[in-house]
Design a protein around this motif. Structure first.
Motif, PDB file in Angstrom:
ATOM      1  N   ARG A   1       0.832  -1.210   0.000  1.00 20.50           N
ATOM      2  CA  ARG A   1       0.000   0.000   0.000  1.00 20.50           C
ATOM      3  C   ARG A   1       0.863   1.256   0.000  1.00 20.50           C
ATOM      4  NH1 ARG A   1      -3.196  -3.456   2.986  1.00 20.50           N
ATOM      5  NH2 ARG A   1      -2.096  -2.966   4.916  1.00 20.50           N
ATOM      6  N   ASP A   2       1.979   1.220   0.721  1.00 16.82           N
ATOM      7  CA  ASP A   2       2.852   2.389   0.773  1.00 16.82           C
ATOM      8  C   ASP A   2       3.466   2.672  -0.594  1.00 16.82           C
ATOM      9  OD1 ASP A   2       4.289   4.499   2.072  1.00 16.82           O
ATOM     10  OD2 ASP A   2       6.075   3.243   2.030  1.00 16.82           O
ATOM     11  N   LEU A   3       3.805   1.616  -1.330  1.00 15.49           N
ATOM     12  CA  LEU A   3       4.461   1.778  -2.626  1.00 15.49           C
ATOM     13  C   LEU A   3       3.486   2.064  -3.755  1.00 15.49           C
ATOM     14  CD1 LEU A   3       7.063  -1.140  -2.398  1.00 15.49           C
ATOM     15  CD2 LEU A   3       7.569   1.303  -2.343  1.00 15.49           C
ATOM     16  N   THR A   4       2.255   1.591  -3.636  1.00 17.27           N
ATOM     17  CA  THR A   4       1.312   1.684  -4.758  1.00 17.27           C
ATOM     18  C   THR A   4       0.014   2.399  -4.422  1.00 17.27           C
ATOM     19  OG1 THR A   4       0.163  -0.392  -4.255  1.00 17.27           O
ATOM     20  CG2 THR A   4       2.189  -0.546  -5.564  1.00 17.27           C
ATOM     21  N   GLY A   5      -0.192   2.722  -3.155  1.00 14.41           N
ATOM     22  CA  GLY A   5      -1.484   3.275  -2.758  1.00 14.41           C
ATOM     23  C   GLY A   5      -2.558   2.205  -2.657  1.00 14.41           C
ATOM     24  N   GLY A   6      -2.136   0.944  -2.764  1.00 15.39           N
ATOM     25  CA  GLY A   6      -3.072  -0.176  -2.659  1.00 15.39           C
ATOM     26  C   GLY A   6      -3.752  -0.530  -3.958  1.00 15.39           C
ATOM     27  N   SER A   7      -3.386   0.174  -5.036  1.00 15.83           N
ATOM     28  CA  SER A   7      -4.026  -0.108  -6.322  1.00 15.83           C
ATOM     29  C   SER A   7      -3.093  -0.922  -7.201  1.00 15.83           C
ATOM     30  CB  SER A   7      -4.394   1.191  -7.034  1.00 15.83           C
ATOM     31  OG  SER A   7      -3.242   1.950  -7.321  1.00 15.83           O
ATOM     32  N   GLY A   8      -3.640  -1.901  -7.865  1.00 16.35           N
ATOM     33  CA  GLY A   8      -2.855  -2.735  -8.775  1.00 16.35           C
ATOM     34  C   GLY A   8      -3.776  -3.513  -9.688  1.00 16.35           C
ATOM     35  N   GLU A   9      -3.239  -3.922 -10.827  1.00 13.98           N
ATOM     36  CA  GLU A   9      -4.015  -4.719 -11.765  1.00 13.98           C
ATOM     37  C   GLU A   9      -3.110  -5.775 -12.375  1.00 13.98           C
ATOM     38  OE1 GLU A   9      -5.435  -1.897 -14.573  1.00 13.98           O
ATOM     39  OE2 GLU A   9      -3.457  -1.460 -15.398  1.00 13.98           O
ATOM     40  N   LYS A  10      -3.728  -6.803 -12.912  1.00 12.14           N
ATOM     41  CA  LYS A  10      -2.944  -7.873 -13.524  1.00 12.14           C
ATOM     42  C   LYS A  10      -2.198  -7.347 -14.742  1.00 12.14           C
ATOM     43  CE  LYS A  10      -4.886 -11.232 -15.907  1.00 12.14           C
ATOM     44  NZ  LYS A  10      -5.637 -12.457 -16.265  1.00 12.14           N
ATOM     45  N   LEU A  11      -0.945  -7.756 -14.858  1.00 15.43           N
ATOM     46  CA  LEU A  11      -0.143  -7.409 -16.027  1.00 15.43           C
ATOM     47  C   LEU A  11       0.267  -8.704 -16.728  1.00 15.43           C
ATOM     48  CD1 LEU A  11       1.434  -5.366 -17.762  1.00 15.43           C
ATOM     49  CD2 LEU A  11       3.368  -5.696 -16.204  1.00 15.43           C
ATOM     50  N   THR A  12      -0.061  -8.804 -17.996  1.00 12.15           N
ATOM     51  CA  THR A  12       0.301  -9.977 -18.788  1.00 12.15           C
ATOM     52  C   THR A  12       1.382  -9.583 -19.781  1.00 12.15           C
ATOM     53  OG1 THR A  12      -1.947 -10.847 -18.599  1.00 12.15           O
ATOM     54  CG2 THR A  12      -0.530 -11.809 -20.294  1.00 12.15           C
ATOM     55  N   LEU A  13       2.527 -10.241 -19.679  1.00 14.11           N
ATOM     56  CA  LEU A  13       3.636 -10.000 -20.597  1.00 14.11           C
ATOM     57  C   LEU A  13       3.602 -11.057 -21.691  1.00 14.11           C
ATOM     58  CD1 LEU A  13       6.435  -9.452 -17.922  1.00 14.11           C
ATOM     59  CD2 LEU A  13       5.067  -7.706 -19.045  1.00 14.11           C
ATOM     60  N   LYS A  14       3.815 -10.635 -22.915  1.00 11.60           N
ATOM     61  CA  LYS A  14       3.893 -11.561 -24.041  1.00 11.60           C
ATOM     62  C   LYS A  14       5.355 -11.916 -24.279  1.00 11.60           C
ATOM     63  CE  LYS A  14      -0.449 -11.813 -25.443  1.00 11.60           C
ATOM     64  NZ  LYS A  14      -1.200 -13.073 -25.558  1.00 11.60           N
TER      65      LYS A  14
END
Length: 358
Positions: free
Chosen positions: A231-244
């Motif tokens: 939470r400190d690093l991102t504000g608690g927000s995140g989403e899945k990241l798919t790398l090709k």
């Protein structure tokens, strides 16, 4: 419309941000882009729109903001995006290119002769401003279409603001058929103001100062501590990241502004190889890796992948926050591979140092 300089100053005064001269120096440039976008929007909604229908207006010049890890590039872009005067989308560059590749695939299946055009039209109909975080090109499929994609977006009046850890001339460096990619670099320089954010302070590093980065054993309190770091690093927000990677999907369950969060099984329980872990190390600046188990003959393949993952993170100087069943030296104490793991344990120790990755 308050200027970004005023908004930034208010956040500094409230203690939400720490003032940084290098960051403040970027704000007038971003304010110029906002003002131009607002003027364009006002012109289109007024009588000048009648003239605009006869003559295509020159696009608003965007910004390519590059610099070292943790200097505040993503924060500045978020500040710009949140106060945009026009329809805007903020997206990680990898995720955007995956959407485009998927749309192109569907268009080809439908028999569209120029499969990239529907993607360009779709994006241009939704937004006037695209904000890309972490622009980098590692996949040849992306490299071969990105020039036409951006040219089409610029022609339709879409403005682009992007952050990157690389100067434009280093994008897709040493990539296959790079000569075909070079016109895109020229296009960036033509349509975007290239600005080097040269701050001496790594704020991401500073947030971890004095904070443990390796937790053992895994307890409820450890999970709480890991959650606090996220939470400190991102504000608690995140989403899945798919790398090709070579046609395969490599998934990071949670990702935001270069910080990723995953479990051992998310990354080592899949049939990933060296190229996959190199792609992760290239996309991520700090990885939170949870629930590293005891390693040995019962999970030999997963243990081998873990070694490869740590090697990739180590060589790329990626910061690591980890939770594990035991200390690094006691993770792998028996069975084939235990001796070789000594190097991995040593690297895990070194990566706990406060100066790691600086």
């Amino acid at each position: 419309m308050d200027s970004l300089r005023d908004i930034y100053a208010a956040k500094v005064a409230s203690g939400e941000l720490r003032g940084d001269a290098a960051q403040e120096a970027v704000l007038p440039l971003l304010d110029e882009v906002r003002a131009a976008l607002k003027a364009r929007a006002n012109a289109k909604s007024g009588l000048l729109s009648l003239i605009g229908g006869l003559k295509k207006p020159a696009p608003v010049r965007g910004v390519y903001l590059w610099g070292g890890v943790g200097r505040g590039k993503s924060m500045l872009m978020d500040l710009f995006h949140e106060n945009s005067p026009v329809a805007s989308r903020r997206v990680h560059f990898h995720a955007f290119m995956q959407e485009i590749q998927s749309d192109i695939h569907e268009a080809r299946k439908a028999g569209v002769s120029d499969a990239i055009q529907p993607s360009i039209a779709k994006v241009a109909s939704d937004v006037r401003l695209l904000c890309f975080d972490e622009m980098q090109i590692t996949d040849i499929a992306d490299a071969m279409i990105v020039g036409r994609l951006f040219e089409g977006l610029f022609e339709r009046g879409v403005t682009v603001v992007a952050t990157s850890n690389r100067v434009p001339d280093d994008l897709y460096k040493d990539g296959l058929n790079r000569q075909l990619f070079m016109p895109f670099i020229a296009l960036i320089k033509e349509r975007m103001e290239v600005y080097h954010l040269h701050s001496p302070v790594d704020y991401r590093q500073g947030r971890l100062t004095g904070t443990p980065v390796y937790f053992q054993p895994v307890t409820d309190s450890v999970r709480v501590s890991i959650g606090d770091i996220w939470r400190d690093l991102t504000g608690g927000s995140g989403e899945k990241l798919t790398l090709k990677v070579k046609g395969r999907d490599v998934e990071l369950p949670q990702f935001h502004n270069g910080v990723a969060r995953a479990t051992f099984w998310d990354l080592c329980g899949q049939m990933y190889g060296p190229a996959d872990y190199l792609a992760i190390a290239d996309a991520v600046k700090l990885l939170i890796l949870e629930d590293i188990p005891r390693l040995g003959r019962n999970n030999f393949n997963e243990a081998k992948r873990f070694v490869t993952l740590i090697d990739a993170l180590y060589e790329a100087k990626v910061r690591l926050v980890a939770s594990a069943v035991d200390e690094p030296e006691r993770l792998y104490v028996e069975g084939a591979g235990a001796f070789e793991f000594e190097r991995t344990a040593s690297r895990l120790r070194e990566m706990q140092d406060a100066d790691w990755g600086v």
